[in-house]
Design a protein around this motif. Structure first.
Motif, PDB file in Angstrom:
ATOM      1  N   ILE A 562      40.518  50.425  50.544  1.00  0.00           N
ATOM      2  CA  ILE A 562      41.717  49.903  49.874  1.00  0.00           C
ATOM      3  C   ILE A 562      42.865  50.854  50.221  1.00  0.00           C
ATOM      4  O   ILE A 562      42.788  52.062  49.949  1.00  0.00           O
ATOM      5  CB  ILE A 562      41.517  49.837  48.352  1.00  0.00           C
ATOM      6  CG1 ILE A 562      40.284  48.977  48.027  1.00  0.00           C
ATOM      7  CG2 ILE A 562      42.753  49.289  47.671  1.00  0.00           C
ATOM      8  CD1 ILE A 562      39.779  49.144  46.617  1.00  0.00           C
ATOM      9  N   ALA A 563      43.897  50.311  50.835  1.00  0.00           N
ATOM     10  CA  ALA A 563      45.030  51.142  51.267  1.00  0.00           C
ATOM     11  C   ALA A 563      46.322  50.589  50.671  1.00  0.00           C
ATOM     12  O   ALA A 563      46.612  49.396  50.797  1.00  0.00           O
ATOM     13  CB  ALA A 563      45.119  51.166  52.794  1.00  0.00           C
ATOM     14  N   ALA A 564      47.085  51.460  49.975  1.00  0.00           N
ATOM     15  CA  ALA A 564      48.370  51.073  49.379  1.00  0.00           C
ATOM     16  C   ALA A 564      49.500  51.774  50.136  1.00  0.00           C
ATOM     17  O   ALA A 564      49.374  52.942  50.522  1.00  0.00           O
ATOM     18  CB  ALA A 564      48.402  51.440  47.905  1.00  0.00           C
ATOM     19  N   LYS A 565      50.596  51.061  50.320  1.00  0.00           N
ATOM     20  CA  LYS A 565      51.736  51.629  51.032  1.00  0.00           C
ATOM     21  C   LYS A 565      53.013  50.960  50.534  1.00  0.00           C
ATOM     22  O   LYS A 565      53.053  49.728  50.361  1.00  0.00           O
ATOM     23  CB  LYS A 565      51.581  51.399  52.539  1.00  0.00           C
ATOM     24  CG  LYS A 565      52.660  52.038  53.388  1.00  0.00           C
ATOM     25  CD  LYS A 565      52.390  51.768  54.870  1.00  0.00           C
ATOM     26  CE  LYS A 565      53.467  52.391  55.742  1.00  0.00           C
ATOM     27  NZ  LYS A 565      53.242  52.112  57.187  1.00  0.00           N
ATOM     28  N   MET A 566      54.038  51.784  50.262  1.00  0.00           N
ATOM     29  CA  MET A 566      55.339  51.248  49.848  1.00  0.00           C
ATOM     30  C   MET A 566      56.256  51.190  51.061  1.00  0.00           C
ATOM     31  O   MET A 566      56.483  52.190  51.744  1.00  0.00           O
ATOM     32  CB  MET A 566      55.960  52.136  48.763  1.00  0.00           C
ATOM     33  CG  MET A 566      55.267  52.059  47.418  1.00  0.00           C
ATOM     34  SD  MET A 566      55.229  50.402  46.668  1.00  0.00           S
ATOM     35  CE  MET A 566      56.975  49.973  46.656  1.00  0.00           C
ATOM     36  N   GLU A 567      56.758  50.019  51.359  1.00  0.00           N
ATOM     37  CA  GLU A 567      57.736  49.826  52.429  1.00  0.00           C
ATOM     38  C   GLU A 567      59.032  49.354  51.792  1.00  0.00           C
ATOM     39  O   GLU A 567      59.228  48.163  51.550  1.00  0.00           O
ATOM     40  CB  GLU A 567      57.224  48.813  53.443  1.00  0.00           C
ATOM     41  CG  GLU A 567      55.961  49.275  54.171  1.00  0.00           C
ATOM     42  CD  GLU A 567      55.433  48.242  55.147  1.00  0.00           C
ATOM     43  OE1 GLU A 567      55.981  47.109  55.163  1.00  0.00           O
ATOM     44  OE2 GLU A 567      54.492  48.563  55.905  1.00  0.00           O
ATOM     45  N   GLY A 568      59.897  50.341  51.486  1.00  0.00           N
ATOM     46  CA  GLY A 568      61.103  50.019  50.727  1.00  0.00           C
ATOM     47  C   GLY A 568      60.712  49.641  49.312  1.00  0.00           C
ATOM     48  O   GLY A 568      60.079  50.422  48.593  1.00  0.00           O
ATOM     49  N   GLU A 569      61.062  48.439  48.878  1.00  0.00           N
ATOM     50  CA  GLU A 569      60.676  47.947  47.557  1.00  0.00           C
ATOM     51  C   GLU A 569      59.550  46.917  47.652  1.00  0.00           C
ATOM     52  O   GLU A 569      59.368  46.085  46.758  1.00  0.00           O
ATOM     53  CB  GLU A 569      61.892  47.339  46.846  1.00  0.00           C
ATOM     54  CG  GLU A 569      62.956  48.358  46.503  1.00  0.00           C
ATOM     55  CD  GLU A 569      64.015  47.783  45.573  1.00  0.00           C
ATOM     56  OE1 GLU A 569      64.118  46.528  45.487  1.00  0.00           O
ATOM     57  OE2 GLU A 569      64.722  48.562  44.927  1.00  0.00           O
ATOM     58  N   MET A 570      58.779  47.000  48.736  1.00  0.00           N
ATOM     59  CA  MET A 570      57.679  46.058  48.945  1.00  0.00           C
ATOM     60  C   MET A 570      56.348  46.816  48.947  1.00  0.00           C
ATOM     61  O   MET A 570      56.150  47.743  49.727  1.00  0.00           O
ATOM     62  CB  MET A 570      57.838  45.329  50.284  1.00  0.00           C
ATOM     63  CG  MET A 570      56.794  44.253  50.542  1.00  0.00           C
ATOM     64  SD  MET A 570      56.941  42.806  49.451  1.00  0.00           S
ATOM     65  CE  MET A 570      58.459  42.073  50.099  1.00  0.00           C
ATOM     66  N   LEU A 571      55.462  46.445  48.029  1.00  0.00           N
ATOM     67  CA  LEU A 571      54.126  47.024  47.991  1.00  0.00           C
ATOM     68  C   LEU A 571      53.230  46.258  48.958  1.00  0.00           C
ATOM     69  O   LEU A 571      53.072  45.039  48.863  1.00  0.00           O
ATOM     70  CB  LEU A 571      53.542  46.933  46.579  1.00  0.00           C
ATOM     71  CG  LEU A 571      52.034  47.245  46.449  1.00  0.00           C
ATOM     72  CD1 LEU A 571      51.741  48.692  46.837  1.00  0.00           C
ATOM     73  CD2 LEU A 571      51.541  46.948  45.036  1.00  0.00           C
TER      74      LEU A 571
END
Length: 936
Positions: A562-571
């Motif tokens: 499970i990998a989480a990443k924030m790209e600007g205001e997009m999860l």
């Protein structure tokens, strides 16, 4: 209209040149000799024994030698040039085919695959009779048969001689019409399997198309086209069932030879009639003269079939072929002169018709001996029916689309809205009503769990109730969420918090479940530690479903990443598993309601709601979800959800600070440990039960209850259970039906069809309660069939009754083995015991005949023989041999035979040991036994 020919011809060229070669062809035989000295035994495919064979007409003689006295004939092909028969007379007679084959080495095991040879034959290898079909004779008294078969033999030298004596007085076309194939046993088995698969695929496809078009006809009886086309498909499938592996004769072995030929040949005129009527529905301009000629000839030929033998009517089949050619030519003319509405429809007609013509021409040339090819007409019919099926599908699709559009136009928007609201209201009310009784189940159970600290068995049972009630409540909540989404009553409830902590809390609830399934969950956190505002309740349900599915479909000793990443205001959240994957054609469908992916090899329980809810909740939050999957490697779900740092919600209310609450926990499965049950029971209970169930908690429950009375083994699918059956030989198997890898029906068939295990009892325990399922289960050989939900007391009584009956049979077999009374007429003896007794009888005077010899004669191991006899009779194999000898000795003594002679005659090495054994079994000495018989 000529432009329609281009795509049709391109498609046909692709089919012709794209077909893979079947078998491995060497240089054809010349002058009766085929050189296979360069054949690579373990690498090459089977070899077709085509070419020039030695041949003697009107002789059954295996010793055909020398070019001066030998004729030659092409195989495959007709022997028409020897019969001097005309086109309209049968090729009747008999003869001998012979072929010398040079092999790469000697002493190897070979296999020979023989096709159907009309209408009877005997095969000799090196002058030894290997097999036959029917009874070949030199006149009409011969007995015909259709029997494709394969034989095994060992070549003692580097050269073998094949001789085939063929007799034909019942079939219009004489000769060997199909290739014989020679190769290694594995290669021939593979080739035979491919032939079976191809023929079964062709027949099954045609029957499915036929049934589909029959259903279309019953939906719309005004159009006779689907009915005619369905008849074409069914009768082509029937015709194909006579060729290749000859499925028809395997399904109906007692069907008469002449009657089967009448049925086979009747397929051709019936197909021609249906062909004409079908294309008349497509082309109203179909010529009446051509139509009437085709119908008249077909009806007359059917009458000819009914009133004569194949040697007569079979010779006139070319007339049907010519009439069929006339219809096809006329159809080509109509296609160009009066084309259908769309170019696609015309192209489909042309592809089917041209393929049919080419295959027909090929078969005619092959049948006359002009070319060395194969029969391709079944392939041509398949392409033709497939094209016409697509054509009808297009027509019906257009018709239903028009009907649907008309129906939608006639319906009023207010009526649709009213019905939808009523459905949603009913759905919401039902789910709410279900939540109340579930709450009244869960809450008291939780209180009992807190109070009952000492009673582990009760605590475990209450835990099972709690987990399953929670699962049901969760399912109801999901249904309620779907209803809210559909009705537009779903609202956003925003919280503020950190993404890493939020996701970690959800993952933590799966720790026990993942540990039990031996799946490692790896979480790669986002580097962004900011606080975000999001709808935690809905995002939790999305992530929960994705992780739950990933663990559920992952095999042991794999990872879920499970990998989480924030790209600007997009999860962006990615959940990847290493499971079995999802078929490509199901990638879009898995997000639809009540749809479950099935890759053919695995079947898992579920409702098909979770991923549908995930997609709809994701879209409700303004996000997207994607899926990539490869079968055998796993699946990856990629979630994109917009978040915000704005402290004000859309309604202008400040977002509440997120609380560290755990999400609704997944029901933790307590997996059943068969080792512990075996340890508890193996010293106390002699009977062994194998429990086969893919639901771990149900297996745990049944296994725990049974372990107090029996020794319990377990398996989670039929394949694992079959291995345990062969290794452990349980007394009884209790099996579910729907399981991954191998189902209960297949397992039952394996157990009952194997000599080693056919004595093992089988009880099918399943949720499939339909009468058809029960009949199917009992037809597989199951001893009993019990549907879920079941009463445990009933299950115990069924088990007890079966084991009691099994013990009674053992006692009876023991008594029969030593009883001096003659066996009552009609008494049934187990087939295995009959074979065993026969082998002992044949070796009665052989004192060196041991259990190893007996096991070898019965084609089982000594260990298996002992265990099977222990289950059937309750004694060892040595005891069975000794008691059988003593029973025969008692019969001889009663007839007045000398004691010493009797001892040696029944296989004892000394009279003294014989006397001791006799007294141990019958409680008197042999001399006392003889005296008692004289007195009586």
């Amino acid at each position: 209209m000529l432009k329609d020919f281009k795509p049709a011809l391109l498609f046909i060229v692709f089919l012709i040149f794209g077909l893979p070669a079947v078998g491995q062809d060497f240089v054809p035989a010349e002058k009766g000799l085929l050189d296979l000295s360069g054949y690579q035994y373990h690498k090459n495919l089977p070899v077709r024994l085509n070419g020039e064979w030695m041949f003697k007409w009107s002789r059954f003689d295996n010793k055909i030698e020398g070019p001066e006295s030998t004729s030659y004939i092409q195989v495959p092909g007709s022997w028409g040039k020897f019969t001097k028969a005309s086109v309209f007379s049968g090729n009747l007679g008999y003869g001998t085919y012979a072929l010398r084959v040079l092999l790469p080495s000697k002493g190897q095991k070979w296999a020979l695959l023989l096709p159907s040879i009309n209408s009877a034959y005997r095969l000799y290898i090196n002058d030894s009779l290997i097999c036959s079909a029917g009874i070949p004779k030199k006149d009409v008294s011969m007995v015909p048969a259709v029997k494709p078969q394969s034989v095994l033999f060992i070549a003692p030298d580097k050269e073998i001689r094949l001789s085939i004596q063929v007799s034909n007085y019942h079939f219009t076309a004489g000769g060997i019409w199909s290739s014989l194939m020679l190769g290694s046993p594995d290669g021939i088995v593979k080739e035979q399997g491919e032939q079976w698969f191809l023929s079964a695929f062709l027949i099954g496809s045609l029957l499915m198309m036929g049934l589909y078009h029959f259903s279309l006809f019953f939906l719309w009886k005004r159009d006779k086209g689907p009915l005619c086309f369905g008849l074409i498909c069914v009768f082509i499938a029937l015709r194909e069932s006579f060729g290749g592996p000859a499925f028809f004769y395997q399904l109906f072995p007692d069907f008469g030879y002449e009657a089967s030929l009448k049925l086979l040949y009747a397929c051709f005129p019936i197909c021609l009639i249906a062909f004409i009527l079908f294309f008349e529905t497509l082309y109203p301009a179909y010529s009446r003269l051509v139509k009437r000629a085709g119908l008249l000839i077909s009806i007359l030929y059917i009458a000819l079939i009914a009133g004569s033998k194949n040697t007569f009517y079979g010779a006139y089949l070319p007339i049907i072929s010519l009439m069929f050619s006339l219809q096809v030519i006329h159809l080509l003319y109509l296609t160009q002169k009066h084309g259908l509405k769309s170019r696609l429809e015309n192209t489909l007609v042309l592809i089917g018709v041209i393929t049919l013509i080419l295959c027909f021409v090929n078969d005619v040339l092959f049948e006359t001996g002009s070319i060395n090819s194969y029969f391709l007409l079944p392939f041509g019919f398949f392409v033709f029916t497939l094209c016409q099926s697509l054509l009808l599908a297009i027509r019906f699709s257009n018709a239903f689309r028009s009907s649907e559009q008309l129906g939608l136009a006639l319906q009023k928007a207010e009526q649709l809205k009213s019905v939808e609201e009523m459905k949603n209201r009913f759905f919401a009310n039902v789910t709410h009503e279900l939540r109340t009784p579930l709450s009244l189940i869960i809450s008291p159970v939780e209180q009992l769990l807190q109070k009952r600290q000492g009673d582990e068995l009760l605590k475990k049972a209450l835990g099972t109730v709690q987990r399953n009630a929670s699962s049901l409540l969760q399912l109801i909540n999901q249904l309620l969420d779907l209803t809210k989404l559909e009705s537009g009553n779903m609202k956003k409830i925003n919280y503020k918090g950190g993404i890493n902590l939020f996701i970690a809390q959800i993952i933590d609830t799966f720790s026990s479940y993942a540990e039990e399934r031996k799946v490692k969950v790896v979480f790669n956190k986002t580097a962004n530690e900011d606080l975000w505002i999001f709808d935690a309740e809905k995002l939790e349900k999305i992530i929960y479903n994705l992780i739950s599915n990933a663990i559920k479909f992952s095999p042991p000793d794999t990872e879920v990443n499970i990998a989480a990443k924030m790209e600007g205001e997009m999860l962006r959240l990615e959940v990847h598993d290493q499971g079995m994957g999802i078929p490509e054609d199901m990638l879009d469908a898995v997000f639809e309601r009540f749809v479950q992916a099935n890759n053919g090899a695995h079947v898992y329980s579920g409702t098909g709601i979770g991923l549908s809810l995930v997609k709809e909740l994701t879209e409700f939050l303004g996000g997207t979800i994607g899926l990539e999957s490869e079968q055998g490697k796993g699946s990856s779900f990629t979630l994109s959800i917009p978040l915000t740092k704005d402290l004000l919600t859309a309604d202008g209310i400040e977002a509440a600070e997120i609380e560290p609450f755990p999400p609704a926990s997944i029901p933790v499965l307590s997996l059943f440990n068969p080792a512990s049950v075996k340890e508890r029971t193996e010293r106390k209970h002699p009977e062994t039960i194998l429990l086969v169930e893919d639901h771990p908690e149900l297996m745990d429950f049944i296994g725990t209850m049974l372990s107090d009375h029996y020794q319990v083994l377990s398996a989670c699918n039929g394949a694992e259970a079959w291995e345990i059956c062969q290794k452990e030989m349980p007394d009884l198997v209790i099996s579910d039906v729907m399981m991954p890898l191998m189902g209960g029906f297949e397992l039952c068939e394996l157990i009952k069809s194997s000599t080693e295990t056919d004595h093992i009892g089988v009880i099918l325990l399943t949720a499939k309660s339909a009468a058809e399922s029960k009949i199917e289960g009992l037809s597989c050989g199951a001893n009993d069939y019990l549907t879920k939900p079941f009463h445990f007391q009933e299950l115990m009584l069924r088990i007890q009754n079966f084991l009691t009956y099994q013990q009674t049979l053992r006692n009876n077999h023991q008594k029969e083995l030593i009883s001096l009374e003659p066996v009552e007429e009609g008494t049934k003896i187990h087939p295995f015991l009959m074979k065993l007794y026969l082998q002992i009888e044949n070796n009665l005077d052989n004192s060196e005949f041991t259990i190893d010899h007996l096991a070898s004669e019965l084609a089982v191991s000594s260990r298996t023989l002992n265990r099977k006899l222990s289950s059937l009779i309750g004694v060892s194999a040595n005891e069975v041999i000794k008691n059988f000898r003593l029973k025969r000795a008692a019969e001889l003594l009663a007839a007045g035979r000398n004691i010493s002679e009797t001892a040696y005659e029944v296989g004892f090495e000394s009279p003294s040991y014989f006397g001791q054994c006799f007294k141990n079994v019958y409680s008197i000495t042999p001399s006392e036994f003889q005296q008692s018989r004289k007195i009586s």
